[in-house]
Design a protein around this motif. Sequence first.
Motif, PDB file in Angstrom:
ATOM      1  N   ILE A 330     106.948  -3.810  58.175  1.00 34.78           N
ATOM      2  CA  ILE A 330     107.402  -5.057  58.814  1.00 34.78           C
ATOM      3  C   ILE A 330     106.923  -6.295  58.067  1.00 34.78           C
ATOM      4  CG2 ILE A 330     107.656  -4.088  61.125  1.00 34.78           C
ATOM      5  CD1 ILE A 330     104.822  -5.135  61.736  1.00 34.78           C
ATOM      6  N   ASN A 331     105.965  -6.093  57.143  1.00 41.51           N
ATOM      7  CA  ASN A 331     105.474  -7.222  56.343  1.00 41.51           C
ATOM      8  C   ASN A 331     106.142  -7.300  54.980  1.00 41.51           C
ATOM      9  OD1 ASN A 331     103.474  -8.036  58.313  1.00 41.51           O
ATOM     10  ND2 ASN A 331     102.332  -6.187  57.713  1.00 41.51           N
ATOM     11  N   ALA A 348     112.462  -2.908  67.835  1.00 40.80           N
ATOM     12  CA  ALA A 348     112.346  -4.330  68.164  1.00 40.80           C
ATOM     13  C   ALA A 348     112.001  -5.159  66.933  1.00 40.80           C
ATOM     14  CB  ALA A 348     111.291  -4.527  69.248  1.00 40.80           C
ATOM     15  N   GLN A 349     111.121  -4.615  66.077  1.00 36.50           N
ATOM     16  CA  GLN A 349     110.679  -5.361  64.896  1.00 36.50           C
ATOM     17  C   GLN A 349     111.504  -5.020  63.654  1.00 36.50           C
ATOM     18  OE1 GLN A 349     106.203  -4.468  65.979  1.00 36.50           O
ATOM     19  NE2 GLN A 349     106.264  -6.198  64.561  1.00 36.50           N
ATOM     20  N   ASN A 350     112.409  -4.060  63.836  1.00 41.29           N
ATOM     21  CA  ASN A 350     113.330  -3.680  62.767  1.00 41.29           C
ATOM     22  C   ASN A 350     112.594  -3.366  61.447  1.00 41.29           C
ATOM     23  OD1 ASN A 350     115.888  -3.117  61.694  1.00 41.29           O
ATOM     24  ND2 ASN A 350     116.069  -5.180  60.816  1.00 41.29           N
ATOM     25  N   GLU A 364     109.217   0.735  77.113  1.00 39.38           N
ATOM     26  CA  GLU A 364     110.215   0.188  76.192  1.00 39.38           C
ATOM     27  C   GLU A 364     110.775   1.257  75.252  1.00 39.38           C
ATOM     28  OE1 GLU A 364     111.141  -3.060  76.590  1.00 39.38           O
ATOM     29  OE2 GLU A 364     109.781  -2.804  78.297  1.00 39.38           O
ATOM     30  N   LYS A 365     110.118   2.455  75.293  1.00 44.37           N
ATOM     31  CA  LYS A 365     110.510   3.555  74.407  1.00 44.37           C
ATOM     32  C   LYS A 365     110.593   3.090  72.949  1.00 44.37           C
ATOM     33  CE  LYS A 365     113.080   6.030  77.978  1.00 44.37           C
ATOM     34  NZ  LYS A 365     114.398   6.630  78.363  1.00 44.37           N
ATOM     35  N   ASP A 366     109.536   2.345  72.564  1.00 50.72           N
ATOM     36  CA  ASP A 366     109.531   1.780  71.219  1.00 50.72           C
ATOM     37  C   ASP A 366     108.084   1.630  70.741  1.00 50.72           C
ATOM     38  OD1 ASP A 366     110.504   0.795  68.868  1.00 50.72           O
ATOM     39  OD2 ASP A 366     111.271  -1.091  69.677  1.00 50.72           O
ATOM     40  N   PHE A 367     107.938   1.510  69.422  1.00 52.80           N
ATOM     41  CA  PHE A 367     106.625   1.354  68.794  1.00 52.80           C
ATOM     42  C   PHE A 367     106.497  -0.081  68.295  1.00 52.80           C
ATOM     43  CE2 PHE A 367     103.229   2.039  65.732  1.00 52.80           C
ATOM     44  CZ  PHE A 367     102.459   3.029  66.349  1.00 52.80           C
ATOM     45  N   PHE A 368     105.319  -0.685  68.537  1.00 53.79           N
ATOM     46  CA  PHE A 368     105.112  -2.085  68.183  1.00 53.79           C
ATOM     47  C   PHE A 368     103.795  -2.230  67.418  1.00 53.79           C
ATOM     48  CE2 PHE A 368     107.506  -1.897  72.091  1.00 53.79           C
ATOM     49  CZ  PHE A 368     108.531  -2.815  71.924  1.00 53.79           C
ATOM     50  N   SER A 369     103.735  -3.244  66.566  1.00 54.14           N
ATOM     51  CA  SER A 369     102.460  -3.574  65.931  1.00 54.14           C
ATOM     52  C   SER A 369     101.590  -4.291  66.952  1.00 54.14           C
ATOM     53  CB  SER A 369     102.673  -4.470  64.711  1.00 54.14           C
ATOM     54  OG  SER A 369     103.131  -5.752  65.105  1.00 54.14           O
ATOM     55  N   LEU A 370     100.287  -4.155  66.829  1.00 60.97           N
ATOM     56  CA  LEU A 370      99.382  -4.824  67.766  1.00 60.97           C
ATOM     57  C   LEU A 370      99.522  -6.341  67.693  1.00 60.97           C
ATOM     58  CD1 LEU A 370      96.157  -2.638  67.448  1.00 60.97           C
ATOM     59  CD2 LEU A 370      97.746  -2.775  69.387  1.00 60.97           C
ATOM     60  N   ASP A 375     101.033 -11.271  70.722  1.00 58.79           N
ATOM     61  CA  ASP A 375     101.663 -12.594  70.666  1.00 58.79           C
ATOM     62  C   ASP A 375     102.274 -12.907  72.036  1.00 58.79           C
ATOM     63  OD1 ASP A 375     103.176 -14.867  70.213  1.00 58.79           O
ATOM     64  OD2 ASP A 375     103.844 -14.217  68.220  1.00 58.79           O
ATOM     65  N   PRO A 376     101.787 -13.952  72.750  1.00 56.73           N
ATOM     66  CA  PRO A 376     102.256 -14.255  74.114  1.00 56.73           C
ATOM     67  C   PRO A 376     103.769 -14.428  74.218  1.00 56.73           C
ATOM     68  CG  PRO A 376     100.327 -15.546  73.557  1.00 56.73           C
ATOM     69  CD  PRO A 376     100.750 -14.874  72.299  1.00 56.73           C
ATOM     70  N   LYS A 377     104.367 -14.946  73.207  1.00 55.09           N
ATOM     71  CA  LYS A 377     105.807 -15.207  73.294  1.00 55.09           C
ATOM     72  C   LYS A 377     106.640 -13.934  73.385  1.00 55.09           C
ATOM     73  CE  LYS A 377     106.737 -15.532  68.317  1.00 55.09           C
ATOM     74  NZ  LYS A 377     107.111 -16.438  67.206  1.00 55.09           N
ATOM     75  N   ASN A 378     106.037 -12.786  73.067  1.00 55.07           N
ATOM     76  CA  ASN A 378     106.781 -11.518  73.127  1.00 55.07           C
ATOM     77  C   ASN A 378     106.693 -10.849  74.486  1.00 55.07           C
ATOM     78  OD1 ASN A 378     107.699 -11.644  70.439  1.00 55.07           O
ATOM     79  ND2 ASN A 378     105.714 -10.893  69.706  1.00 55.07           N
ATOM     80  N   GLY A 379     105.849 -11.427  75.412  1.00 53.74           N
ATOM     81  CA  GLY A 379     105.865 -11.002  76.806  1.00 53.74           C
ATOM     82  C   GLY A 379     105.193  -9.685  77.115  1.00 53.74           C
ATOM     83  N   PHE A 380     104.111  -9.340  76.433  1.00 50.37           N
ATOM     84  CA  PHE A 380     103.381  -8.101  76.735  1.00 50.37           C
ATOM     85  C   PHE A 380     101.990  -8.431  77.253  1.00 50.37           C
ATOM     86  CE2 PHE A 380     106.617  -6.580  73.864  1.00 50.37           C
ATOM     87  CZ  PHE A 380     106.931  -5.319  74.353  1.00 50.37           C
ATOM     88  N   THR A 381     101.465  -7.532  78.080  1.00 54.32           N
ATOM     89  CA  THR A 381     100.093  -7.672  78.575  1.00 54.32           C
ATOM     90  C   THR A 381      99.416  -6.317  78.525  1.00 54.32           C
ATOM     91  OG1 THR A 381      98.694  -8.510  80.373  1.00 54.32           O
ATOM     92  CG2 THR A 381     100.645  -7.222  81.012  1.00 54.32           C
ATOM     93  N   PHE A 382      98.073  -6.337  78.508  1.00 54.50           N
ATOM     94  CA  PHE A 382      97.328  -5.086  78.376  1.00 54.50           C
ATOM     95  C   PHE A 382      96.374  -4.924  79.546  1.00 54.50           C
ATOM     96  CE2 PHE A 382      93.607  -2.660  76.991  1.00 54.50           C
ATOM     97  CZ  PHE A 382      94.213  -1.522  76.468  1.00 54.50           C
TER      98      PHE A 382
END
Length: 391
Positions: A330-331, A348-350, A364-370, A375-382
């Motif tokens: 992704i980078n 999501a991050q393609n 979300e049935k998806d894998f995301f980078s931490l 990032d608050p704008k992406n709407g996740f909480t832990f």
Amino acid sequence: MKILNFFNFILENYKKIEVPFQFCQEFDYVLREIDSPISSEIRKMRLQPSDISLLNIGDDPDTVSFTTSQKLSQHFKTDDQRQLNLFIQPLSRNTEIYHKNRTNIKVGRLVRKLFGSKFSDTEIEKFVNQYKSSLDSKVLNFEIWEGNKIISGYQSKNYTYDGSSSNPLLNSCMNDELHLIDFYQYVPVKLLVLLNNENHIFGRALIWQTDKGLFMDRVYTAFDQDYYKFIDYASKNGLIYKKENKSGSQVEYVKDGKSSWFTMKIRLKFNIEEYSKEEFTGKVRDIPYMDTFIYGQKDILSNYEPLDNKYYVLTDTDGEPLEVIPQYDINGQRIETDELDSYEWSNAQNGWVYKISGYYVASEKDFFSLDYLKDPKNGFTFSEKDGWIKI
């Protein structure tokens, strides 16, 4: 009197050096072919103490080349008898040392040097004629073949069967793979062939037209000594060649007497993936194992890996190119093929996310980078109970 004393001093301090009398396999083959007591006596001398060693076929058909014990002592940087014995006794293969510090001598003079008056003039003359006759049948010349004739250079029935059965020429993986060798008819390459007067092939090497000039690829010979004939040919004709005679795209090259690695490419008249299609050749064809230009992308063969877009690796001995589609994280960093198992795809991050630096969100049935999850704008909480969830 002072002059005599000086020479006596020199003689007293001159250390006589003897080394094992050794000769290479090719010279031994010639001796075995000659029915003469002289050839038998020379072979019996093997490993006996001598002031010369490393005998080989000379530059002319009536000569023998050798290295003196003094030169060998200088080469190995020792005059210790045991060490010299250990260094020289195993040297029966025609390696690079057989081409350094050489002296050529007429065959007849060599016989007299070794045996004095043991053999008559008539016996020596007969032996010299036998030696020359044996070498006359082994006189080798270069030819350059192109187009359809290149295929003949890969047919083992055209090779010499003298010498060891384990030589590089007889053991080439592309021998008799004519459905693969057919490829060379359609690309900018010729074949340098070393032949005897009976048209038996003693060696071959491809000569490519590259963006850096003519390049002589890996050399395949029946006899080790003939490799140096190819190097001499390349040097005299301004060809680039490999510093080490082996397969691989990262071997250093020699150009204008200087060695280094540099990129080279070959432009084709077709895209590499089109070659196997029937409409191009009229037949289904695959691509031969490539010793140096192992990458193919569109209409380019290269010795360096393309940075982007699809390409092919051309190192399959069955002729099937390996398709490679470069993958990036992704980078934007390139992921090596053998490292891809350490990544997960993120819709999501393609892009690919390094597993250690990411998290699978079941909802979300998806894998995301931490970084993405934090990032608050992406709407996740832990939470400790539920892990990462979408708000």
